[in-house]
Design a protein around this motif. Structure first.
Motif, PDB file in Angstrom:
ATOM      1  N   ALA A   1       5.743   8.991  -4.003  1.00  0.00           N
ATOM      2  CA  ALA A   1       5.689   7.523  -4.058  1.00  0.00           C
ATOM      3  C   ALA A   1       6.377   6.921  -2.844  1.00  0.00           C
ATOM      4  N   ARG A   2       5.576   6.366  -1.933  1.00  0.00           N
ATOM      5  CA  ARG A   2       6.073   5.646  -0.755  1.00  0.00           C
ATOM      6  C   ARG A   2       5.262   4.371  -0.621  1.00  0.00           C
TER       7      ARG A   2
ATOM      8  N   GLN B   1       5.738  -2.848   6.257  1.00  0.00           N
ATOM      9  CA  GLN B   1       7.121  -2.391   6.319  1.00  0.00           C
ATOM     10  C   GLN B   1       7.471  -1.595   5.064  1.00  0.00           C
ATOM     11  N   ARG B   2       8.191  -0.501   5.255  1.00  0.00           N
ATOM     12  CA  ARG B   2       8.584   0.330   4.125  1.00  0.00           C
ATOM     13  C   ARG B   2       9.437  -0.476   3.150  1.00  0.00           C
ATOM     14  N   ILE B   3       9.156  -0.352   1.878  1.00  0.00           N
ATOM     15  CA  ILE B   3       9.922  -1.007   0.832  1.00  0.00           C
ATOM     16  C   ILE B   3      10.390   0.051  -0.152  1.00  0.00           C
ATOM     17  N   GLN B   4      11.625  -0.037  -0.583  1.00  0.00           N
ATOM     18  CA  GLN B   4      12.159   0.943  -1.518  1.00  0.00           C
ATOM     19  C   GLN B   4      11.483   0.812  -2.882  1.00  0.00           C
ATOM     20  N   ASN B   5      11.334   1.927  -3.548  1.00  0.00           N
ATOM     21  CA  ASN B   5      10.617   1.935  -4.825  1.00  0.00           C
ATOM     22  C   ASN B   5      11.318   1.134  -5.914  1.00  0.00           C
ATOM     23  N   ASP B   6      12.629   0.950  -5.769  1.00  0.00           N
ATOM     24  CA  ASP B   6      13.381   0.149  -6.740  1.00  0.00           C
ATOM     25  C   ASP B   6      13.783  -1.208  -6.170  1.00  0.00           C
ATOM     26  N   SER B   7      13.055  -1.667  -5.157  1.00  0.00           N
ATOM     27  CA  SER B   7      13.340  -2.970  -4.545  1.00  0.00           C
ATOM     28  C   SER B   7      13.234  -4.082  -5.586  1.00  0.00           C
TER      29      SER B   7
ATOM     30  N   ASN C   1       0.814  -1.218   0.000  1.00  0.00           N
ATOM     31  CA  ASN C   1       0.000   0.000   0.000  1.00  0.00           C
ATOM     32  C   ASN C   1       0.840   1.258   0.000  1.00  0.00           C
ATOM     33  N   ALA C   2       0.198   2.335  -0.427  1.00  0.00           N
ATOM     34  CA  ALA C   2       0.721   3.689  -0.274  1.00  0.00           C
ATOM     35  C   ALA C   2      -0.107   4.369   0.815  1.00  0.00           C
TER      36      ALA C   2
END
Length: 523
Positions: free
Chosen positions: A151-152, A158-164, A137-138
């Protein structure tokens, strides 16, 4: 061969919420934007003609998730927190509610959420701690691409990086939400559980962004202007049987310049704005096609109930000018807002928009698909009874066999106000006994049977008979004082019960109705 779950007694449930889509933007509701996948859902399912939202983003999400009015859930406005003395305006879901996920988990469902949350993540309210087993989710919307400043993403809380590496490369949010929804459904299938997927798109909310090659497909198609497209959609709605031809089309908003008065440069700009919007909606439709295809490949489609609604009417923000910023309008660095002219088209045949409680602001497309449950002779037909976004929780609970609790996690739970729409879906009658209410930014309304009492902030009450006049052109309050007084009293009782408060900001006006009426009378 895909696993076949047709013998599963409880249906799977998918609730699709889109953002800022006007009543007529889909092909099956009168629009010219190609939406074949959503149209097919309507052809194989049912369409509501009178489905209502809560006038704005956060309030509608709160009402959908909890089955109570936004103020009762703690989100009477948006995300600002006015403190403990103002329980209806805390800006996050309170503990006196249960979500559709918490409710369906108790009935053995695997619960999934993907997309825009926007009900209090900064205050610690997340999908992961409000009942969803899996989520991507955002916290809010306002983006389509991973390189946008808004974009988050959060994966299972848990936070995931946008380029994960866990995400597709160069993802587009509309596709991403669907892809992860289907991925999580695989886990439900593995566990042999029925599933709930709450798929909350941020499309077609601003800043409007889409692949540039898709935008180009629509360039030049809107040069005829907003007045002609509005009339065209209105005629198509009559031909579809969606609206009564006796409901006249309201006068065009006089705050919006007439198309013929625009310069060629201005026409090109507004054509481009609408082309970008059309590309966003078209890509949204593709994602619904991907969803249906994925459900079929997994062998679960026929036993899946899909509900499709929007959180409010068309978005006129910020003004008649719209917004047209960026070197390549529609890319991830641009800032594109549709504006009032095309929002007027989106809300056809109604007047007013998002924020407001006249029909243009609170009427939404409402589609339900259920291959195993909708009778063949009912497929493709309309449901003309009133339905409201608070009804979704009661409906999915009814399908799931879940009992709404009086207490949850040692907290007393506010009774649900929604009613199950399952009887309507099964071809039966719905005996709605209580009115439906609205309040947002001082804009207010109450609907009981065919009678709607409504007023924008600072306006006097108006009364409309929606059976005869769904487009709200004839105020009959002076001819029906008893009905009006009854509705006023009911509204005041409700207003106090939900702890609503007067709107402290300035009225947000997008439609000069008095001026429009004068212009209409001259014509």
């Amino acid at each position: 061969m895909p696993l076949n779950l047709f013998s599963q007694s409880k249906p799977n449930i998918v609730v699709v919420l889109v953002d800022d889509m006007g009543y007529s933007d889909l092909g099956c509701y009168g629009g010219e934007i190609p939406t074949p996948n959503i149209d097919q859902l309507a052809k194989d399912g049912l369409r509501f003609t009178n489905f209502y939202n809560a006038a704005r983003c956060c309030p509608s999400r709160a009402a959908l998730l909890t089955g109570v009015y936004p103020h009762q859930a703690g989100i009477g406005h948006m995300m600002e927190d006015k403190g403990e003395e103002h329980p209806a305006y805390r800006g996050h879901l309170n503990k006196q509610t249960v979500t559709i996920a918490e409710l369906l988990k108790s009935a053995g469902y695997f619960t999934i959420m993907t997309g825009k949350w926007h009900v209090g993540q900064p205050k610690g309210v997340t999908p992961a701690n409000r009942g969803f087993d899996r989520s991507l989710n955002a916290p809010a919307g306002g983006f389509y691409y991973g390189d946008h400043q808004n974009a988050r993403l959060f994966l299972n809380g848990q936070r995931i990086q946008n380029d994960s590496p866990e995400l597709p490369k160069n993802w587009y949010s509309t596709d991403l939400w669907t892809a992860f929804g289907l991925k999580f459904i695989d886990q439900a299938v593995e566990e042999k559980k029925p599933f709930l997927l709450y798929l909350a798109h941020n499309a077609p909310h601003f800043p409007l962004q889409a692949p540039l090659e898709e935008i180009e497909k629509f360039r030049g198609k809107y040069r005829e202007g907003w007045e002609k497209f509005r009339k065209r959609r209105y005629q198509k709605q009559i031909e579809l049987g969606l609206i009564d031809p006796s409901w006249k089309l309201p006068p065009f908003n006089p705050n919006v310049p007439k198309w013929d008065s625009l310069s060629e440069q201005e026409k090109d700009k507004y054509d481009h704005l609408m082309a970008i919007y059309a590309a966003v909606v078209s890509r949204l439709d593709k994602s619904i096609g991907d969803l249906v295809k994925g459900l079929k490949e997994k062998g679960v489609y026929d036993n899946t109930v899909i509900l499709f609604v929007s959180d409010n009417g068309g978005n006129p923000e910020p003004s008649a000018e719209g917004r047209y910023q960026g070197e390549n309008p529609g890319d991830s660095k641009s800032s594109i807002f549709l504006g009032q002219g095309w929002a007027e088209v989106g809300c056809t045949p109604f007047w007013s928009y998002k924020h407001h409680t006249h029909e243009g602001g609170i009427s939404t497309a409402g589609i339900v698909s259920w291959p195993n449950g909708i009778k063949p002779d009912k497929k493709g037909t309309f449901i003309n009874e009133t339905a409201h976004i608070t009804d979704i929780l009661a409906t999915v609970a009814d399908f799931a066999g879940a009992k709404y609790p009086e207490t949850y996690n040692e907290n007393k739970i506010t009774p649900t106000v929604g009613v199950s729409l399952k009887p309507l879906i099964e071809g039966k009658k719905l005996n709605r006994k209580k009115p439906v209410y609205w309040e947002h930014e001082g804009n207010k309304a109450i609907l009981l049977d065919e009678w709607k009492l409504v007023a924008e902030n600072k306006e006097n009450w108006q009364l409309y008979n929606l059976k005869n006049d769904r487009t709200e052109l004839k105020n009959v309050i002076e001819d029906n004082p008893k009905i009006a007084n009854k509705l006023k009293d009911l509204y005041q009782d409700w207003y106090k019960k939900i702890n609503a408060e007067p709107w402290e900001g300035n009225p947000i006006w997008f439609y000069d109705y008095e001026k429009a009426k004068e212009e209409n009378a001259r014509n």
